[in-house]
Every structure is written in structure tokens, then in C-alpha cells.
Write an enzyme that holds these catalytic residues in place. Sequence first.
Site, mmCIF file in Angstrom:
data_model
loop_
_atom_site.group_PDB
_atom_site.id
_atom_site.type_symbol
_atom_site.label_atom_id
_atom_site.label_comp_id
_atom_site.label_asym_id
_atom_site.label_seq_id
_atom_site.Cartn_x
_atom_site.Cartn_y
_atom_site.Cartn_z
ATOM 1 N N ALA A 71 0.824 -1.216 0.000
ATOM 2 C CA ALA A 71 0.000 0.000 0.000
ATOM 3 C C ALA A 71 0.854 1.261 0.000
ATOM 4 O O ALA A 71 0.454 2.287 -0.548
ATOM 5 C CB ALA A 71 -0.953 -0.010 1.188
ATOM 6 N N THR A 72 2.049 1.203 0.592
ATOM 7 C CA THR A 72 2.915 2.391 0.578
ATOM 8 C C THR A 72 3.219 2.795 -0.861
ATOM 9 O O THR A 72 3.091 3.968 -1.239
ATOM 10 C CB THR A 72 4.237 2.104 1.331
ATOM 11 N N ASN A 152 -5.840 2.658 10.654
ATOM 12 C CA ASN A 152 -5.032 1.540 11.169
ATOM 13 C C ASN A 152 -4.876 1.565 12.686
ATOM 14 O O ASN A 152 -4.704 0.526 13.307
ATOM 15 C CB ASN A 152 -3.661 1.523 10.494
ATOM 16 N N GLN A 180 -6.409 -1.338 5.251
ATOM 17 C CA GLN A 180 -6.986 -2.090 6.376
ATOM 18 C C GLN A 180 -8.374 -2.660 6.070
ATOM 19 O O GLN A 180 -8.934 -3.369 6.906
ATOM 20 C CB GLN A 180 -7.084 -1.188 7.623
ATOM 21 N N SER A 200 -3.158 -3.757 0.331
ATOM 22 C CA SER A 200 -1.914 -4.367 0.805
ATOM 23 C C SER A 200 -2.127 -5.855 1.059
ATOM 24 O O SER A 200 -3.101 -6.231 1.730
ATOM 25 C CB SER A 200 -1.506 -3.670 2.112
ATOM 26 N N THR A 242 10.472 -6.571 -12.703
ATOM 27 C CA THR A 242 10.029 -7.960 -12.860
ATOM 28 C C THR A 242 8.917 -8.267 -11.867
ATOM 29 O O THR A 242 9.044 -7.968 -10.676
ATOM 30 C CB THR A 242 11.222 -8.910 -12.614
ATOM 31 N N CYS A 325 4.748 1.083 11.856
ATOM 32 C CA CYS A 325 5.740 1.828 11.070
ATOM 33 C C CYS A 325 6.380 2.929 11.897
ATOM 34 O O CYS A 325 7.476 3.362 11.624
ATOM 35 C CB CYS A 325 5.087 2.457 9.853
HETATM 36 N N1 PMP Z 1 -2.006 2.490 4.830
HETATM 37 C C1 PMP Z 1 -2.506 1.989 5.955
HETATM 38 C C2 PMP Z 1 -3.813 2.486 6.472
HETATM 39 C C3 PMP Z 1 -1.815 0.992 6.637
HETATM 40 O O1 PMP Z 1 -2.302 0.486 7.766
HETATM 41 C C4 PMP Z 1 -0.582 0.529 6.113
HETATM 42 C C5 PMP Z 1 0.225 -0.532 6.833
HETATM 43 N N2 PMP Z 1 0.469 -0.218 8.181
HETATM 44 C C6 PMP Z 1 -0.105 1.089 4.926
HETATM 45 C C7 PMP Z 1 -0.854 2.069 4.303
HETATM 46 C C8 PMP Z 1 1.189 0.635 4.302
HETATM 47 O O2 PMP Z 1 0.997 -0.633 3.757
HETATM 48 P P1 PMP Z 1 2.242 -1.534 3.291
HETATM 49 O O3 PMP Z 1 2.833 -2.089 4.540
HETATM 50 O O4 PMP Z 1 1.611 -2.568 2.422
HETATM 51 O O5 PMP Z 1 3.181 -0.658 2.551
#
Ligand code: PMP
Length: 374
Positions: A71-72, A152, A180, A200, A242, A325
Amino acid sequence: MPVYLDCNATTQVDQEVADLVFKLMREEYGNAGSRTHAFGASAKKYVEQARTQVAAVTDDDKSTVIFTSGATESNNIALLGLENYAKKQNKKHIITTEIEHKSVLEPIQELQKRGFEVTYLPANADGLIDAVTLKNALRDDTFLVSIMHINNETGSIQPIGEFCSALEGHDAYFHVDAAQSFGKYSEVLKNERIDLISASGHKLYAPKGIGALIQRKRGFIKVPLKPILFGGGQERSLRPGTLAVPLIAGFGLACELAVKNSPNRLENAKNLKVEVLDFLAKYDAEINGQNTSDYVVNFSIPEVNSEAAIVMFKDVVAVSNGSACTSNSYTPSHVLVSMGLNENRINGAIRMSWSHQTEAIPFIQLSEKIEQLL
Ligand code: PMP
């Protein structure tokens, strides 16, 4: 080992998913871009099947799915990818919220440094964003609205349907960080007013390092994203590199299982939540966030500091005090600050999050630990 109650940070990979990932690493390990042999053809088949499985979560066409590392990366492509469009249209304004994940806030701060103007909507005391506030914040030059679905930290489910209504008649692109909620609370994500969705894998019982960006169309025209990475042209050049075939196939299967088992999983989660809330009521715990997901509770017990509690609980349950994070920094949660909670409540906030795979929660041992803290 303690019972794992940190599923909002990451989840255990489903056994069936792990078996498929393993098979694609050891047996059918081709590059999906190889056109000259059966290994490549088989890899491509798995990728395209996964694209269909991911798209099915939100009733999308498979052509909307771009595989990313998580998701990042999806958030970064969605947000930074619109910069060029905004400049061409002479639009300057972005709307987001104070409670987004850092992977939304930081790319938007980067856009701010590059000259864009940003409105940050605050959460109310329940952790919710108000659709009227969103509507009032819209300007003629607003080109992007980015609001998460489920927070989250608190689990608050934002009223995405109301946001879609508030955006009716305005042409700003609407991005939803659904890290989430994807595969858990997917129904509202089908709303066609949403243009971009980030998902994600590792929040949905697939491995870490895989995710997707859903890039929808308006009429026949795709959201005009420009790449932020350059390379071999994979994923319509939006995410070159890839393809991670084992992870992609694993994520696809995890999505299929989520669609199939969603009602049962939710029922399990709901039952666990009732037990957790009953237990916490004995300690006069304050619940941080309302209208929350059934997979999480964020609470503060008066006079109990979360750092002390986490250490005390560590042999019994694995919990956290917010986002993984940022959990190695001691800055107070920006989410709870936006909600206007007092310092003691913020310092005491503990997040417990579970899944359908969670074993029974050891309430007796947990209560012994809490008694020692009081
Ligand atoms: N957005 C939200 C709301 C999340 O909870 C998270 C993961 N903590 C992320 C983005 C980032 O996701 P990823 O770990 O897949 O990069």
C-alpha cells in the site's frame, strides 16, 4: 509465544496461500515477461489469474489492477502520479486528513513542498471525518482528495459513501487508502465515484511485499497517472520491474479466499470483539474511536501507561500502541492527537487487533497483568 494481537500491523500468511507461494518459488518459477518458454507462459497465467481475483474484491475489471510492493507504493503512485495532470490543468489544491497513514501524508507533504496547497481535515473525537467538512473544503482547483477507509490505529470506518456523495458534481480524483479494509469491508469500495484504491497483501493473509493499486476509468479514460519509476514497462509502465509472481499469485488467492469467506471471518471477529469489550469494561477502559472495525480495539485504561503495559503483557499477548511503522519513535500518535484526546489517554492507548485465525485470547493471564499495573 504470546497470542498475536497485532493483525493491523501484519497478519499470518494463510496456509493455502503459503503453499502456492512456495510452489511458485520452487517449481513454476518463470518470469512473467519471458515469451520464449513454458515457464514464462505459466508465470503469466498466474499473474493474470491473480489480477482477476484482486479485481473481484471490488467488482472491478482486471485491467484496473496494478501490482505494487504494497500500500505504501500504491499510495505514492496514486498521489505523486497526479502531479503532472494537476500542473497541466493549472490545479493546485489537495484535500486529505490529519489521520492518514504516513505513506499518504509524506507524499502529500512532498507535493506541498513542490508548490501544491493542502487542506488537512481533522477527525472528530470519535476518530471520524465529516463529509460536510469535506464538501466545504472543495475548491475549483481541487484535483485530488485522499481519505483512508479504515484507520489503522483506531479502526474507525470512515463514511466513504458519504464522501462519494459530497464529491458528486466535482471532478477531483478520489483516492482511498484501503490497506486495512480491502477484502474485509469491501462493499463500499465498489462505489464508482472512487477513482483509485490502495490495497496491501500482508494485511489480508498474503505475504509482505505485495499490494495493488486499482486505477479506474472515468468514461473510457483512465485516471491520468504518470509513473514515478522507470524501467521495463511492466504494469502499463506504472510499476516497472520484474513481477513478483509468487507474491502476486499468493495475493490473488488471498483475495479469492477473502471474498469467499468474508461473512464467516467477520462473524468470528465480531464475537472476539464482544469478548474483548466485555473484558475491558471491567477496567473502565476508554475506547478510542467509534464506528470501528470488528478486527480491532484501541483503548486506554485510566492510570495505565501503554509502554509499561506492552512490556508487562509481552509474554501473554503481542499488542501495540499504534502504527508499527512509527512504533520505534515515541512521538504521540498523530491520529489520537487529531481526535483531541488528552495526553494521559494518548499515552495509555493500546491497540489489539485480531483475525479469523486468532486463537482464544488468554483473558485470565491478561487480567493478572493488568492488576499488577494498577
Ligand atoms: N495504509 C494503511 C492504512 C496501513 O495500515 C498501512 C500498513 N500499516 C499502509 C498504508 C502501508 O501498507 P504496506 O505495509 O503494504 O506498505
